[in-house]
Enzyme design. Structure first.
Site: not given
Ligand code: TA6
Length: 291
Positions: A160, A263
């Protein structure tokens, strides 16, 4: 373990130990908490990863910024919404398994996380996870998950990654044109991306079947950040904008213009099913060049 000359374990004043890496190509910081890559600065460049000034640095809570590891689920747990969002990998202590200097002057770190009674109570699948981080003129971050159980493991995973940018209203994100995304700002409607992504409000999209590199073109900082990948079919693009960032206690109210998440993931339609004894590898490879 023979720690290379260019890496050391430091315990910060906030109490969380981290690996401090400095080699001729770059510097980096990796917390053992969540195997969390928090900083990467190639020599001659400014910091590439973004960290909130309001981040927590306590066990049991995620660090806000850098590269949080989302595993074994992404977002809220669909069966048990009371559980931590994005799974438990980013809020558990990982073990440093190996530190090495590579012949080209890069540094390589391997960290591991094994299932135990705590994780099995949260997610009933035995696993071994390994994060391999190679710090050099690029940053290569690979998450490998091995199914140690006797049945297939359905799961999601994401790196992320938060990036430092000059101004979210001035950047363009290229490489996802023609792809279909789940638009979380439009009741999860599926939409086809036309051209480069630009930002004028809260943006939360899951691009499906996206295996190509993505480029953040930043005219304010005068650089392009390339996010290449291995073993990943989803790309998540996120900026919380004004209201959502104000609602997050670990995110400064005025920080939103300076960050974007790109991400590297396998989530939603691209979720994984890892066969017993098999290993799935997913990697993000970051690099920075002039605009
Ligand atoms: O990746 C985008 C997202 O799923 C957003 O919906 C937002 O929740 C973000 O992750 C941050 O999640 P966190 O649990 O770290 O606050």
């Amino acid at each position: 373990m023979n720690a290379p000359a260019l890496a050391s374990i430091v315990t910060a004043s906030d109490g969380l130990p981290y690996l401090s890496i400095a080699n001729p190509h770059a510097t980096a910081r990796i917390y053992l908490h969540g195997a969390h890559v928090a900083q990467w600065r190639p020599t001659g460049q400014s910091e590439v990863l973004w960290m909130s000034a309001r981040s927590n640095y306590v066990s049991g809570k995620p660090i806000r910024g850098g590269i949080p590891l989302c595993f074994p689920w992404f977002g809220p747990n669909p069966q048990r919404p009371e559980l931590a969002a994005h799974g438990f990998a980013r809020i558990r202590p990982w073990t440093v398994a190996q530190l090495s200097d590579l012949p080209d002057g890069s540094s390589r770190v391997r960290l591991t996380l094994e299932s135990d009674s705590d994780t099995l109570a949260l997610w009933p699948h035995a696993f071994s996870a390994e994060l391999t981080v190679t710090v050099g003129t690029t940053l290569d971050v690979e998450l490998a998950v091995t199914n140690r159980g006797s049945t297939p493991s359905p799961c999601e995973a994401a790196l992320h990654t938060y990036f430092t940018i000059g101004d979210i209203r001035r950047i363009a994100v290229e490489g996802l044109a023609g792809g279909t995304y789940i638009d979380k700002m439009a009741n999860a409607a599926r939409t086809v991306q036309a051209g480069a992504i630009t930002f004028s409000g809260e943006t939360d999209r899951v691009y499906l079947g996206s295996e190509s590199a993505v480029v953040i073109r930043d005219p304010v900082l005068g650089r392009r950040i390339t996010v290449a990948k291995r073993g990943s079919r989803s790309t998540v693009v996120w900026n919380p904008w004004v209201t959502k960032s104000a609602a997050m206690p670990d995110f400064g109210d005025h920080e939103w213009p300076g960050m974007v998440c790109i991400e590297t993931a396998n989530v939603a339609d691209d979720h994984l099913t890892i066969a017993s004894g098999a290993t799935q590898r997913m990697a993000a490879i970051l690099s920075v060049t002039g605009i």
